[in-house]
Motif scaffolding. Structure first.
Motif, mmCIF file in Angstrom:
data_model
loop_
_atom_site.group_PDB
_atom_site.id
_atom_site.type_symbol
_atom_site.label_atom_id
_atom_site.label_comp_id
_atom_site.label_asym_id
_atom_site.label_seq_id
_atom_site.Cartn_x
_atom_site.Cartn_y
_atom_site.Cartn_z
ATOM 1 N N MET A 388 27.413 34.726 48.364
ATOM 2 C CA MET A 388 26.220 34.373 49.129
ATOM 3 C C MET A 388 25.481 33.206 48.489
ATOM 4 O O MET A 388 24.974 32.306 49.175
ATOM 5 C CB MET A 388 25.295 35.589 49.256
ATOM 6 C CG MET A 388 24.025 35.329 50.060
ATOM 7 S SD MET A 388 22.946 36.770 50.124
ATOM 8 C CE MET A 388 24.001 37.905 51.022
ATOM 9 N N PHE A 389 25.431 33.205 47.165
ATOM 10 C CA PHE A 389 24.730 32.136 46.463
ATOM 11 C C PHE A 389 25.669 30.994 46.057
ATOM 12 O O PHE A 389 25.277 30.119 45.279
ATOM 13 C CB PHE A 389 24.042 32.698 45.220
ATOM 14 C CG PHE A 389 22.799 33.463 45.525
ATOM 15 C CD1 PHE A 389 21.622 32.820 45.883
ATOM 16 C CD2 PHE A 389 22.800 34.848 45.461
ATOM 17 C CE1 PHE A 389 20.474 33.532 46.166
ATOM 18 C CE2 PHE A 389 21.643 35.573 45.745
ATOM 19 C CZ PHE A 389 20.483 34.913 46.108
ATOM 20 N N GLY A 390 26.876 30.999 46.571
ATOM 21 C CA GLY A 390 27.777 29.873 46.362
ATOM 22 C C GLY A 390 28.353 29.780 44.965
ATOM 23 O O GLY A 390 28.507 28.665 44.430
ATOM 24 N N GLY A 391 28.690 30.894 44.354
ATOM 25 C CA GLY A 391 29.251 30.876 43.010
ATOM 26 C C GLY A 391 30.697 30.411 42.989
ATOM 27 O O GLY A 391 31.432 30.543 43.972
ATOM 28 N N GLN A 392 31.101 29.844 41.871
ATOM 29 C CA GLN A 392 32.467 29.374 41.679
ATOM 30 C C GLN A 392 33.209 30.314 40.715
ATOM 31 O O GLN A 392 32.600 31.066 39.963
ATOM 32 C CB GLN A 392 32.455 27.948 41.117
ATOM 33 C CG GLN A 392 31.711 26.946 41.988
ATOM 34 C CD GLN A 392 32.361 26.742 43.351
ATOM 35 O OE1 GLN A 392 33.599 26.765 43.465
ATOM 36 N NE2 GLN A 392 31.549 26.548 44.383
ATOM 37 N N HIS A 393 34.529 30.230 40.755
ATOM 38 C CA HIS A 393 35.384 31.039 39.872
ATOM 39 C C HIS A 393 35.117 32.540 40.067
ATOM 40 O O HIS A 393 34.792 33.274 39.144
ATOM 41 C CB HIS A 393 35.153 30.669 38.403
ATOM 42 C CG HIS A 393 35.251 29.198 38.126
ATOM 43 N ND1 HIS A 393 36.431 28.489 38.249
ATOM 44 C CD2 HIS A 393 34.307 28.292 37.741
ATOM 45 C CE1 HIS A 393 36.229 27.225 37.946
ATOM 46 N NE2 HIS A 393 34.946 27.070 37.638
ATOM 47 N N TRP A 394 35.246 32.996 41.297
ATOM 48 C CA TRP A 394 34.927 34.374 41.620
ATOM 49 C C TRP A 394 35.894 35.370 40.980
ATOM 50 O O TRP A 394 35.515 36.509 40.674
ATOM 51 C CB TRP A 394 34.887 34.571 43.139
ATOM 52 C CG TRP A 394 36.217 34.410 43.823
ATOM 53 C CD1 TRP A 394 36.769 33.251 44.286
ATOM 54 C CD2 TRP A 394 37.160 35.444 44.109
ATOM 55 N NE1 TRP A 394 37.994 33.482 44.853
ATOM 56 C CE2 TRP A 394 38.257 34.831 44.762
ATOM 57 C CE3 TRP A 394 37.188 36.809 43.890
ATOM 58 C CZ2 TRP A 394 39.366 35.548 45.188
ATOM 59 C CZ3 TRP A 394 38.293 37.528 44.315
ATOM 60 C CH2 TRP A 394 39.361 36.905 44.963
ATOM 61 N N LYS A 395 37.133 34.960 40.762
ATOM 62 C CA LYS A 395 38.097 35.877 40.156
ATOM 63 C C LYS A 395 37.715 36.207 38.722
ATOM 64 O O LYS A 395 37.804 37.360 38.286
ATOM 65 C CB LYS A 395 39.502 35.271 40.217
ATOM 66 C CG LYS A 395 40.049 35.112 41.630
ATOM 67 C CD LYS A 395 41.445 34.522 41.601
ATOM 68 C CE LYS A 395 41.975 34.350 43.030
ATOM 69 N NZ LYS A 395 43.345 33.736 43.047
ATOM 70 N N ARG A 396 37.293 35.178 37.993
ATOM 71 C CA ARG A 396 36.877 35.413 36.611
ATOM 72 C C ARG A 396 35.637 36.303 36.562
ATOM 73 O O ARG A 396 35.528 37.206 35.727
ATOM 74 C CB ARG A 396 36.594 34.077 35.928
ATOM 75 C CG ARG A 396 36.222 34.190 34.462
ATOM 76 C CD ARG A 396 36.177 32.809 33.823
ATOM 77 N NE ARG A 396 35.191 31.960 34.491
ATOM 78 C CZ ARG A 396 35.051 30.653 34.239
ATOM 79 N NH1 ARG A 396 35.858 30.061 33.365
ATOM 80 N NH2 ARG A 396 34.130 29.955 34.876
ATOM 81 N N THR A 397 34.708 36.056 37.484
ATOM 82 C CA THR A 397 33.500 36.884 37.546
ATOM 83 C C THR A 397 33.842 38.313 37.915
ATOM 84 O O THR A 397 33.232 39.259 37.416
ATOM 85 C CB THR A 397 32.512 36.294 38.555
ATOM 86 O OG1 THR A 397 32.256 34.927 38.237
ATOM 87 C CG2 THR A 397 31.212 37.069 38.562
ATOM 88 N N MET A 398 34.821 38.497 38.780
ATOM 89 C CA MET A 398 35.247 39.845 39.171
ATOM 90 C C MET A 398 35.763 40.611 37.956
ATOM 91 O O MET A 398 35.479 41.808 37.788
ATOM 92 C CB MET A 398 36.334 39.751 40.244
ATOM 93 C CG MET A 398 36.881 41.100 40.689
ATOM 94 S SD MET A 398 38.240 40.931 41.880
ATOM 95 C CE MET A 398 39.503 40.181 40.850
ATOM 96 N N VAL A 399 36.508 39.938 37.087
ATOM 97 C CA VAL A 399 37.007 40.581 35.874
ATOM 98 C C VAL A 399 35.851 40.978 34.964
ATOM 99 O O VAL A 399 35.827 42.078 34.393
ATOM 100 C CB VAL A 399 37.990 39.643 35.132
ATOM 101 C CG1 VAL A 399 38.413 40.260 33.799
ATOM 102 C CG2 VAL A 399 39.209 39.366 36.002
#
Length: 628
Positions: A388-399
């Motif tokens: 929603m806030f346009g974050g990048q590298h969502w896979k790394r954040t998911m980990v």
């Protein structure tokens, strides 16, 4: 549509699985708890430790008594569930205690031994430290002290007489007089160990309803002292039902005291009043703001109050939905809080329905299962907010989201478990349990969290902000340096006012031997009340911040509510030094390690709830104004 249906189905399956597991763990054991007359009744030894340190417990065998020693007996080790392991139980059968259902037993010798200097010194130290031990008969606990302190000098003549009488009652050949007492101990008070146990058991038809044990016959401890351990068994019939047999362990005078009820009602009234006042103030203020901001240009010219008003929350409409600083970190702590909140509510609901206090390890075990099953909620919220806030590298954040809370728990576990291993305490978690939890985490948590993240990202793609975010950041007016700290500390102390009374009862139940927390309804009510207060506090802080033309409301709403955990941790420190007599490195590490983990979880819970309330409020007010 398919993904939404899948989400609901997954949640329903998780809840059904949790219910099935809890139904299994809520049973007293794998046995049927029915006996035939004369059938063996196993006595299980559990743990032993100093009375002032409830979590500093060791295996019963450290007493060094002959009860579990000898090649002529076969000691069985009881199987433990995950919850029982986490609670530090260690079950070993006591085959020398020969108890049969419904059959009385006269004064019977258990075993005899001569104390060595080493064992006498160890036993004397345990008795001086008020060591207690715990037994289980048909899953019903029994507590007793190992021995007693002696304030009087040892009377040698009386001691010899006791020795002869004891041997005669047990039909043990005796040379006539007791072994000589060392000269340096004559005339000095010696600690004494209880050498006789009188078991009293109550039954209803073919089920055991109540068990009790009275230790007696204290015997002085010194090197070379003879110990003749004995026991008696007496059975009585009762009309009490099996389903009510755990009620005797509850303490309604403490948990259901008038002061407790009065305090709960007071907290409810105070918090409801706070919610009403905040709602009225915000409604009146927002109504005035909406009227002013929605006025036409002609109306503004006619209204002198509206001329020159260039301040307020509308002025930041182009920045209020700007991506917060350190979005990845914010998403991790927010998703973890949502996951934990869902876990706590599910465990409380099942605890109320299943009376978890009646079964060993049920609460701890259900928390582990609920955490595994509700990880999809944390993944969903984390994925939704991040996109929603346009974050990048969502896979790394998911980990990061998946490993954050397990990482905190693992660090504290390593410290506590290493200390327990060094002391050889029963709270040491065996490798088998660690392996099972790890497999469950990899097999359940990781896939569910991934699915939840994908669903959350899809949900975020279908929603937009009420106001367009400007490319250039609006400068934030300078505020007093104490504005943010004061607002944070004041916001944190208000929810703590709803918690501190119940915290006393919770801490008293957790850090004592003789209290079992069973009023889950009280806890659920307090939790609901806390949620209402946190939402009101978060909305108020957000409105004040936006009126100061500071659009960084995401972190502020989170931190203001999470500050409640700081006051709770300070209260646990106060409780440790003023309401307990705990001592020793092991107990101190366990107490503060557990308290710190609890407060971190509370901070995540309160902060995430505060952000949810602030987010709903911000979306509401900015979707009802005319933004340029």
């Amino acid at each position: 549509m398919f993904l939404n249906t899948f989400t609901v189905s997954a949640l329903h399956a998780a809840v059904a699985f949790l219910f099935a597991v809890n139904q299994h763990s809520a049973r007293a054991g794998k046995d049927t708890h029915t006996y035939k007359t004369g059938e063996d009744v196993v006595v299980w030894t559990d743990k032993v430790g100093p009375y002032n340190n409830p979590q500093e417990t060791y295996e019963y065998s450290i007493l060094g008594l002959c009860e579990l020693e000898g090649e002529d007996i076969a000691v069985q080790q009881g199987e433990l569930s995950i919850g029982e392991t986490l609670e530090g139980h260690a079950f070993f059968s006591s085959p020398r205690l020969d108890i049969h259902f419904g059959q009385n037993k006269a004064h019977t010798q258990l075993c005899s031994m001569i104390l060595t200097e080493e064992k006498a010194k160890a036993l004397a130290g345990m008795i001086n430290d008020n060591y207690w031990y715990q037994l289980y008969i048909d899953d019903l606990p029994i507590w007793a002290f190992v021995g007693e302190h002696s304030k009087f000098a040892l009377d040698v003549s009386r001691f010899s007489m006791m020795y002869r009488d004891n041997n005669r009652s047990l039909q043990i050949p005796s040379s006539g007089s007791a072994p000589p007492v060392p000269k340096h101990l004559k005339g000095k008070p010696l600690p004494r160990i209880y050498t006789h146990r009188h078991f009293t058991l109550f039954y209803n038809n073919d089920q055991i309803i109540e068990v009790d044990m009275e230790p007696s016959s204290p015997w002085p401890i010194y090197g070379g002292a003879p110990l003749n351990l004995s026991y008696t068994v007496q059975w009585f019939a009762t009309n009490n039902e099996f389903k009510d047999r755990t009620n005797r362990y509850l303490d309604p005078k403490f948990f259901e005291h008038k002061v407790h009820w009065f305090s709960i009602v007071n907290s409810f009234m105070l918090c409801l009043f706070l919610c009403a006042v905040v709602a009225i103030i915000l409604m009146k203020t927002l109504k005035r703001d909406f009227t002013r901001y929605s006025a036409s240009e002609a109306e503004e010219l006619e209204n002198l109050d509206g001329v020159g008003d260039e301040s307020g929350w509308k002025q930041v409409n182009g920045d209020v939905f700007r991506k917060p600083d350190h979005l990845a970190i914010f998403t991790v702590v927010y998703a973890s809080g949502c996951h934990l909140a869902c876990t706590v509510f599910i465990v409380l609901i099942f605890a109320i329905c299943n009376s978890y206090y009646a079964s060993r390890g049920a609460t701890a075990g259900s928390f582990v299962i609920a955490y595994l099953c509700t990880v999809i909620v944390g993944g969903y919220e984390g994925g939704r907010i991040f996109r929603m806030f346009g974050g990048q590298h969502w896979k790394r954040t998911m980990v990061y989201q998946c490993l954050f809370m397990p990482g905190i728990a693992f660090i504290s576990f390593v410290v506590i478990n290493t200390t327990a291993i060094f002391y050889r305490a029963t709270m040491t978690v065996p490798f088998k349990t660690i392996f099972i939890i790890l497999v469950l985490f990899l097999a359940v948590c990781v896939p569910l969290h991934t699915v939840g993240t994908l669903l959350g990202r899809r949900a975020a793609a279908e929603r937009s902000f009420p106001c367009r975010v400007h490319h250039l950041k609006r400068p934030i007016p300078t505020k007093h340096w104490a504005f943010t700290p004061i607002m944070t500390m004041v916001a944190g102390i208000v929810p703590f006012g709803c918690l501190f009374i119940e915290m006393y009862f919770i801490l008293s139940a957790v850090w004592s031997h003789n209290k079992i927390y069973y009023v889950y309804g009280f806890m659920f009510a307090i939790l609901v009340l806390l949620c209402l207060v946190i939402v009101c506090v978060s909305i108020t802080c957000t409105y004040i911040l936006l009126n100061a033309e500071d659009y960084r409301w995401q972190w502020q709403s989170y931190i203001s509510c999470a500050a409640t955990a700081l006051y709770v941790f300070l209260y646990t420190i106060h409780y440790f030094y003023n309401s307990t007599q705990m001592s020793g490195f092991l107990q101190t590490v366990y107490y503060f390690g557990t308290s710190l983990n609890f407060c971190i979880g509370l901070a995540l819970f309160c902060g995430s709830l505060g952000f949810i309330g602030a987010s709903k409020f911000v979306f509401l007010i900015y979707s009802n104004i005319k933004a340029e």
